[in-house]
Design a protein around this motif. Sequence first.
Motif, mmCIF file in Angstrom:
data_model
loop_
_atom_site.group_PDB
_atom_site.id
_atom_site.type_symbol
_atom_site.label_atom_id
_atom_site.label_comp_id
_atom_site.label_asym_id
_atom_site.label_seq_id
_atom_site.Cartn_x
_atom_site.Cartn_y
_atom_site.Cartn_z
ATOM 1 N N GLY A 161 49.569 35.549 42.780
ATOM 2 C CA GLY A 161 48.266 36.440 43.078
ATOM 3 C C GLY A 161 47.276 36.437 42.015
ATOM 4 N N SER A 162 46.932 35.344 41.418
ATOM 5 C CA SER A 162 46.136 35.442 40.360
ATOM 6 C C SER A 162 45.378 34.004 40.232
ATOM 7 N N LEU A 163 44.173 33.884 40.111
ATOM 8 C CA LEU A 163 43.372 32.499 39.897
ATOM 9 C C LEU A 163 42.984 32.280 38.481
ATOM 10 N N ARG A 164 43.473 33.292 37.572
ATOM 11 C CA ARG A 164 42.993 33.214 36.208
ATOM 12 C C ARG A 164 43.975 31.996 35.546
ATOM 13 N N LYS A 165 43.201 31.126 34.681
ATOM 14 C CA LYS A 165 43.886 30.015 34.315
ATOM 15 C C LYS A 165 45.189 30.424 33.144
ATOM 16 N N ASP A 166 44.767 31.700 32.537
ATOM 17 C CA ASP A 166 45.828 32.115 31.528
ATOM 18 C C ASP A 166 46.552 33.114 32.177
ATOM 19 N N SER A 167 46.946 32.964 33.444
ATOM 20 C CA SER A 167 47.581 34.161 34.270
ATOM 21 C C SER A 167 49.081 34.237 33.640
ATOM 22 N N TYR A 168 49.650 35.472 33.424
ATOM 23 C CA TYR A 168 50.787 35.974 33.114
ATOM 24 C C TYR A 168 51.577 35.676 34.211
ATOM 25 N N ASN A 169 51.203 35.956 35.329
ATOM 26 C CA ASN A 169 52.247 35.635 36.646
ATOM 27 C C ASN A 169 52.374 34.229 37.001
ATOM 28 N N MET A 170 51.208 33.419 36.853
ATOM 29 C CA MET A 170 51.668 32.004 36.812
ATOM 30 C C MET A 170 52.702 31.512 35.841
ATOM 31 N N GLY A 212 56.390 40.445 39.460
ATOM 32 C CA GLY A 212 54.954 40.759 39.039
ATOM 33 C C GLY A 212 55.070 41.051 37.495
ATOM 34 N N ALA A 213 53.936 40.382 36.712
ATOM 35 C CA ALA A 213 53.651 40.876 35.365
ATOM 36 C C ALA A 213 52.364 41.550 35.334
ATOM 37 N N SER A 214 52.003 42.486 34.389
ATOM 38 C CA SER A 214 50.926 42.964 34.201
ATOM 39 C C SER A 214 50.689 43.519 32.859
ATOM 40 N N MET A 215 49.772 43.966 32.318
ATOM 41 C CA MET A 215 49.677 44.268 30.885
ATOM 42 C C MET A 215 49.993 45.849 30.811
ATOM 43 N N GLY A 216 50.026 46.391 31.855
ATOM 44 C CA GLY A 216 50.281 48.095 31.745
ATOM 45 C C GLY A 216 51.789 48.084 31.507
ATOM 46 N N ALA A 217 52.123 49.242 31.356
ATOM 47 C CA ALA A 217 53.525 49.656 31.113
ATOM 48 C C ALA A 217 54.730 49.508 32.292
ATOM 49 N N THR A 259 52.801 38.748 41.891
ATOM 50 C CA THR A 259 51.688 39.541 41.938
ATOM 51 C C THR A 259 51.360 40.149 40.590
ATOM 52 N N PRO A 260 50.090 40.016 40.468
ATOM 53 C CA PRO A 260 49.383 40.947 39.435
ATOM 54 C C PRO A 260 49.158 42.318 39.971
ATOM 55 N N GLU A 261 48.896 43.263 39.343
ATOM 56 C CA GLU A 261 48.269 44.574 39.826
ATOM 57 C C GLU A 261 46.960 44.815 39.829
ATOM 58 N N TYR A 262 46.096 44.761 40.609
ATOM 59 C CA TYR A 262 44.774 45.370 40.594
ATOM 60 C C TYR A 262 44.511 46.575 41.179
ATOM 61 N N ASN A 263 44.210 47.492 40.562
ATOM 62 C CA ASN A 263 43.974 49.038 40.720
ATOM 63 C C ASN A 263 44.995 49.447 41.765
ATOM 64 N N ALA A 264 46.152 49.446 41.239
ATOM 65 C CA ALA A 264 47.545 49.756 41.777
ATOM 66 C C ALA A 264 47.821 49.107 43.334
ATOM 67 N N SER A 265 47.360 47.716 43.277
ATOM 68 C CA SER A 265 47.866 47.015 44.675
ATOM 69 C C SER A 265 47.728 45.700 44.191
HETATM 70 C C1 LIG Z 1 40.513 44.659 38.709
HETATM 71 C C2 LIG Z 1 41.605 44.597 37.921
HETATM 72 C C3 LIG Z 1 42.357 45.699 38.064
HETATM 73 C C4 LIG Z 1 43.602 45.952 37.473
HETATM 74 N N1 LIG Z 1 44.274 47.188 37.878
HETATM 75 C C5 LIG Z 1 45.622 47.113 36.949
HETATM 76 C C6 LIG Z 1 46.528 48.224 37.384
HETATM 77 O O1 LIG Z 1 46.273 49.044 38.461
HETATM 78 N N2 LIG Z 1 47.648 48.172 36.555
HETATM 79 C C7 LIG Z 1 48.102 47.249 35.733
HETATM 80 O O2 LIG Z 1 48.951 47.346 35.113
HETATM 81 N N3 LIG Z 1 46.989 46.267 35.310
HETATM 82 C C8 LIG Z 1 45.876 46.227 35.867
HETATM 83 N N4 LIG Z 1 45.050 45.468 35.738
HETATM 84 C C9 LIG Z 1 45.364 44.436 34.306
HETATM 85 C C10 LIG Z 1 46.234 43.279 34.794
HETATM 86 O O3 LIG Z 1 47.402 43.672 34.607
HETATM 87 C C11 LIG Z 1 45.992 42.196 33.831
HETATM 88 O O4 LIG Z 1 44.600 41.623 33.805
HETATM 89 C C12 LIG Z 1 47.006 41.018 34.174
HETATM 90 O O5 LIG Z 1 47.084 40.180 33.168
HETATM 91 C C13 LIG Z 1 46.558 40.219 35.295
HETATM 92 O O6 LIG Z 1 47.654 39.370 35.819
HETATM 93 P P1 LIG Z 1 47.340 37.737 35.439
HETATM 94 O O7 LIG Z 1 47.677 37.527 34.102
HETATM 95 O O8 LIG Z 1 48.392 37.268 36.193
HETATM 96 O O9 LIG Z 1 45.892 37.324 35.845
HETATM 97 C C14 LIG Z 1 43.714 45.105 36.203
HETATM 98 C C15 LIG Z 1 43.115 43.969 36.186
HETATM 99 C C16 LIG Z 1 41.770 43.789 36.665
HETATM 100 C C17 LIG Z 1 41.214 42.426 36.660
#
Ligand SMILES: Cc1cc2nc3c(=O)[nH]c(=O)nc-3n(C[C@H](O)[C@H](O)[C@H](O)COP(=O)(O)O)c2cc1C
Length: 184
Positions: free
Chosen positions: A8-17, A106-111, A72-78
């Motif tokens: 669920g990420s189109l980013r070149k350096d996506s952690y999910n990828m 899923g992987a995200s930068m959040g805790a 899936t990444p997490e974007y604004n809690a979804s």
């Molecule tokens: C629009 C947007 C909303 C985000 N919201 C959250 C969030 O709710 N929780 C979270 O942990 N990280 C959030 N992030 C940070 C993402 O975890 C981080 O950008 C992550 O690297 C995205 O995944 P990717 O590396 O696969 O692209 C958000 C990032 C973006 C761009």
Amino acid sequence: MKTVALVGSLRKDSYNMKLVKHIQEKFPELGIEIADISHLPFFNEEIEADPGQTVRDFQALVKSADAVIVATPEYNASMPAVLKNAIDWVSREGKEMAGKKVLIMGASMGALGTVKAQIHLRDVLDTVGVAAYVMPAAGGNDIFVGAAHTKFDENGQLTDEPTAQFISMVVERFKNFAALEVNL
Ligand SMILES: Cc1cc2nc3c(=O)[nH]c(=O)nc-3n(C[C@H](O)[C@H](O)[C@H](O)COP(=O)(O)O)c2cc1C
């Protein structure tokens, strides 16, 4: 075995990828093919009957899978819209996701590592329309990779050993889950 992965990420350096590529390398027996969801048009019922080749190819790819991985990444809690859009495209008349065994992660930068996104994702997959069979969390199968920016090196390799070991355990369980005969 053929496993289709949706990232669920189109980013070149996506952690999910990177997470999916780690599993792809470590478990060649899963036969993981990563779907390109970046060119899918926004779902619109008006084009559903004739959605074009990109959509048709994506639907056929999902239909051909023995199992599916969704990262899936997490974007604004979804989950990001691009992922929800892709899932919507395989939920309608062809019901390409129906009955597929699915491992979510899923992987995200959040805790909390996409906890909230995955709650939504699990709900979406477990609907009459999508009708996928999601690997139960029971037994401790939640793959939440928090602080992802500290767990991969500059070459995209997963370097956090406890995370790698945990993922391996869950993927082994998923292989058993994917082999189950389920007729609901
Ligand atoms: C629009 C947007 C909303 C985000 N919201 C959250 C969030 O709710 N929780 C979270 O942990 N990280 C959030 N992030 C940070 C993402 O975890 C981080 O950008 C992550 O690297 C995205 O995944 P990717 O590396 O696969 O692209 C958000 C990032 C973006 C761009």
